[in-house]
Each structure stands twice: as C-alpha cells, then as structure tokens.
Design a protein around this motif. Structure first.
Motif, PDB file in Angstrom:
ATOM      1  N   ALA A  79       0.834  -1.211   0.000  1.00 45.21           N
ATOM      2  CA  ALA A  79       0.000   0.000   0.000  1.00 45.21           C
ATOM      3  C   ALA A  79       0.865   1.256   0.000  1.00 45.21           C
ATOM      4  N   LEU A  80       1.927   1.249   0.801  1.00 44.54           N
ATOM      5  CA  LEU A  80       2.822   2.406   0.847  1.00 44.54           C
ATOM      6  C   LEU A  80       3.511   2.612  -0.498  1.00 44.54           C
ATOM      7  N   GLY A  81       3.960   1.521  -1.111  1.00 44.79           N
ATOM      8  CA  GLY A  81       4.629   1.619  -2.407  1.00 44.79           C
ATOM      9  C   GLY A  81       3.729   2.150  -3.499  1.00 44.79           C
ATOM     10  N   VAL A  82       2.491   1.668  -3.545  1.00 47.93           N
ATOM     11  CA  VAL A  82       1.538   2.131  -4.563  1.00 47.93           C
ATOM     12  C   VAL A  82       1.203   3.605  -4.349  1.00 47.93           C
ATOM     13  N   ARG A  83       0.941   3.959  -3.103  1.00 48.75           N
ATOM     14  CA  ARG A  83       0.597   5.359  -2.828  1.00 48.75           C
ATOM     15  C   ARG A  83       1.771   6.274  -3.161  1.00 48.75           C
ATOM     16  N   ALA A  84       2.985   5.846  -2.835  1.00 51.57           N
ATOM     17  CA  ALA A  84       4.165   6.657  -3.144  1.00 51.57           C
ATOM     18  C   ALA A  84       4.347   6.824  -4.645  1.00 51.57           C
ATOM     19  N   ALA A  85       3.989   5.807  -5.406  1.00 52.95           N
ATOM     20  CA  ALA A  85       4.111   5.889  -6.864  1.00 52.95           C
ATOM     21  C   ALA A  85       3.116   6.881  -7.459  1.00 52.95           C
ATOM     22  N   LEU A  86       1.983   7.075  -6.801  1.00 53.98           N
ATOM     23  CA  LEU A  86       0.934   7.937  -7.328  1.00 53.98           C
ATOM     24  C   LEU A  86       0.911   9.339  -6.733  1.00 53.98           C
ATOM     25  N   ASP A  87       1.578   9.535  -5.612  1.00 54.54           N
ATOM     26  CA  ASP A  87       1.501  10.805  -4.883  1.00 54.54           C
ATOM     27  C   ASP A  87       2.924  11.260  -4.556  1.00 54.54           C
ATOM     28  N   ALA A  88       3.432  12.213  -5.336  1.00 58.77           N
ATOM     29  CA  ALA A  88       4.817  12.664  -5.183  1.00 58.77           C
ATOM     30  C   ALA A  88       5.082  13.277  -3.808  1.00 58.77           C
ATOM     31  N   GLU A  89       4.126  14.027  -3.284  1.00 56.53           N
ATOM     32  CA  GLU A  89       4.307  14.630  -1.964  1.00 56.53           C
ATOM     33  C   GLU A  89       4.399  13.538  -0.900  1.00 56.53           C
ATOM     34  N   PHE A  90       3.531  12.544  -1.001  1.00 56.19           N
ATOM     35  CA  PHE A  90       3.569  11.430  -0.050  1.00 56.19           C
ATOM     36  C   PHE A  90       4.900  10.688  -0.160  1.00 56.19           C
ATOM     37  N   ARG A  91       5.359  10.464  -1.393  1.00 54.46           N
ATOM     38  CA  ARG A  91       6.632   9.768  -1.607  1.00 54.46           C
ATOM     39  C   ARG A  91       7.773  10.499  -0.901  1.00 54.46           C
ATOM     40  N   ALA A  92       7.813  11.825  -1.023  1.00 56.36           N
ATOM     41  CA  ALA A  92       8.874  12.607  -0.386  1.00 56.36           C
ATOM     42  C   ALA A  92       8.778  12.515   1.133  1.00 56.36           C
ATOM     43  N   ARG A  93       7.570  12.624   1.656  1.00 54.34           N
ATOM     44  CA  ARG A  93       7.384  12.533   3.110  1.00 54.34           C
ATOM     45  C   ARG A  93       7.668  11.118   3.628  1.00 54.34           C
ATOM     46  N   LEU A  94       7.290  10.124   2.846  1.00 56.46           N
ATOM     47  CA  LEU A  94       7.556   8.736   3.236  1.00 56.46           C
ATOM     48  C   LEU A  94       9.056   8.470   3.262  1.00 56.46           C
ATOM     49  N   ASP A  95       9.766   8.981   2.286  1.00 55.96           N
ATOM     50  CA  ASP A  95      11.219   8.813   2.261  1.00 55.96           C
ATOM     51  C   ASP A  95      11.855   9.499   3.475  1.00 55.96           C
ATOM     52  N   GLU A  96      11.387  10.683   3.787  1.00 57.57           N
ATOM     53  CA  GLU A  96      11.898  11.401   4.962  1.00 57.57           C
ATOM     54  C   GLU A  96      11.618  10.599   6.237  1.00 57.57           C
ATOM     55  N   TRP A  97      10.409  10.074   6.363  1.00 60.79           N
ATOM     56  CA  TRP A  97      10.059   9.254   7.533  1.00 60.79           C
ATOM     57  C   TRP A  97      10.956   8.015   7.614  1.00 60.79           C
ATOM     58  N   TRP A  98      11.158   7.352   6.489  1.00 57.95           N
ATOM     59  CA  TRP A  98      11.960   6.124   6.451  1.00 57.95           C
ATOM     60  C   TRP A  98      13.399   6.392   6.898  1.00 57.95           C
ATOM     61  N   GLN A  99      13.964   7.509   6.474  1.00 56.76           N
ATOM     62  CA  GLN A  99      15.321   7.856   6.891  1.00 56.76           C
ATOM     63  C   GLN A  99      15.372   8.167   8.383  1.00 56.76           C
ATOM     64  N   GLN A 100      14.368   8.856   8.895  1.00 55.66           N
ATOM     65  CA  GLN A 100      14.326   9.173  10.320  1.00 55.66           C
ATOM     66  C   GLN A 100      14.076   7.934  11.169  1.00 55.66           C
ATOM     67  N   ALA A 101      13.405   6.938  10.612  1.00 53.12           N
ATOM     68  CA  ALA A 101      13.094   5.709  11.351  1.00 53.12           C
ATOM     69  C   ALA A 101      14.263   4.734  11.371  1.00 53.12           C
ATOM     70  N   ARG A 102      15.339   5.028  10.661  1.00 51.97           N
ATOM     71  CA  ARG A 102      16.476   4.108  10.560  1.00 51.97           C
ATOM     72  C   ARG A 102      16.963   3.601  11.919  1.00 51.97           C
ATOM     73  N   PRO A 103      17.201   4.444  12.906  1.00 57.39           N
ATOM     74  CA  PRO A 103      17.666   3.905  14.206  1.00 57.39           C
ATOM     75  C   PRO A 103      16.663   2.954  14.851  1.00 57.39           C
ATOM     76  N   ALA A 104      15.382   3.266  14.739  1.00 57.42           N
ATOM     77  CA  ALA A 104      14.362   2.431  15.375  1.00 57.42           C
ATOM     78  C   ALA A 104      14.229   1.087  14.676  1.00 57.42           C
ATOM     79  N   ARG A 105      14.361   1.066  13.351  1.00 58.24           N
ATOM     80  CA  ARG A 105      14.143  -0.190  12.643  1.00 58.24           C
ATOM     81  C   ARG A 105      15.337  -1.127  12.701  1.00 58.24           C
ATOM     82  N   SER A 106      16.482  -0.643  13.187  1.00 59.04           N
ATOM     83  CA  SER A 106      17.632  -1.537  13.301  1.00 59.04           C
ATOM     84  C   SER A 106      17.641  -2.282  14.629  1.00 59.04           C
ATOM     85  N   GLY A 107      16.728  -1.945  15.499  1.00 55.70           N
ATOM     86  CA  GLY A 107      16.566  -2.701  16.730  1.00 55.70           C
ATOM     87  C   GLY A 107      17.511  -2.266  17.829  1.00 55.70           C
ATOM     88  N   PRO A 108      17.357  -2.897  18.980  1.00 58.86           N
ATOM     89  CA  PRO A 108      18.190  -2.538  20.118  1.00 58.86           C
ATOM     90  C   PRO A 108      19.632  -2.997  19.924  1.00 58.86           C
TER      91      PRO A 108
END
Length: 144
Positions: A79-108
């Motif tokens: 769902a995120l991939g499809v929405r990002a493909a269709l909505d450029a603003e969402f894609r940019a914000r999603l990319d920003e979120w993904w980069q900021q989430a990097r420490p959290a997604r790598s675990g303890p």
C-alpha cells in the motif's frame, strides 16, 4: 529511496527499538492519514475516479493489531509503495520518515565484552565523525 520492507514494518509495529520504534510507528500512522493526492497528470486525464487505492490507514491498523503477521506487513508495504508511486508529496514525506526511522528499525543494541580487556573498550552503534587520539605508554614499543 530504500525499499520499505515488510520485515522492517512488522518490527516497528511490534515495538522494536522501544520508544524510538513507537515514535516511528506513530509517525507512519500520521503520515498515511494525510490526504491522498494523485499526480496532476492523472487528474488532468480525468482519472480521479480510477480503481480504489488504499491510503495505508487500514493496513497500518491491521498490522498494529497483529505485528507478527507477515501477510499484513506485506500488505502495508505494498500500500505504501503504490501510494508513493501515485503521490509525489507522499513519496517525499515517506522517504523522509523512512530515513528518520532508521535507528528504530535496526533494533536494540547489545554489546558484550568477554575475556580480559587491557586498556579502554568502546561500545556503541552508528558512530560517525569520531576521532580517537591514542598515545602509547612509555616502553610500549619494546613489547611488540
């Protein structure tokens, strides 16, 4: 943009990274609640009534309720991939979120030292821009 994997989404939904993971998950939930904007080309072509595209809200809620379900994690990633493909603003914000989430997604982080340590030991994760100034004690060259 790095691909957003189902495994990383499941880990975030399951609370990996404690507070950082929780904050990252809340950030994603807020992001998918933003209004869905299809590209200008779609609107000009009169395609605003095209097939139903998920905003991701339903998939976020489903994965949050069952974070260990790989099917729900994959549904959210899709769902995120499809929405990002269709909505450029969402894609940019999603990319920003993904980069900021990097420490959290790598675990303890879990560091272990075993055996005898002579001198200093440094433990941590994600070091950058660090310089160590090491001096050798007098007579250290004689031991080699």
């Amino acid at each position: 943009m790095d691909p957003i994997t189902a495994g990383a989404l499941a880990a975030l939904a399951g609370g990996i990274g404690a507070e950082a993971g929780r904050e990252a998950w809340l950030g994603l939930a807020a992001l998918v609640r933003r209004p869905f904007r299809r590209g200008a080309a779609s609107e000009e072509a009169g395609e605003s009534e095209g097939p139903a595209i998920s905003s991701g809200e339903v998939e976020v809620a489903a994965l949050e309720s069952t974070p260990a379900d790989p099917v729900r994690a994959q549904a959210l990633a899709t769902a995120l991939g499809v929405r990002a493909a269709l909505d450029a603003e969402f894609r940019a914000r999603l990319d920003e979120w993904w980069q900021q989430a990097r420490p959290a997604r790598s675990g303890p982080v879990s560091n272990h030292i075993s055996g005898t340590v002579h001198g200093a030991a440094v433990q941590g994760r994600d070091f950058s821009g660090v310089t160590f100034h090491v001096t050798r004690p007098p007579g250290a060259d004689d031991r080699e």
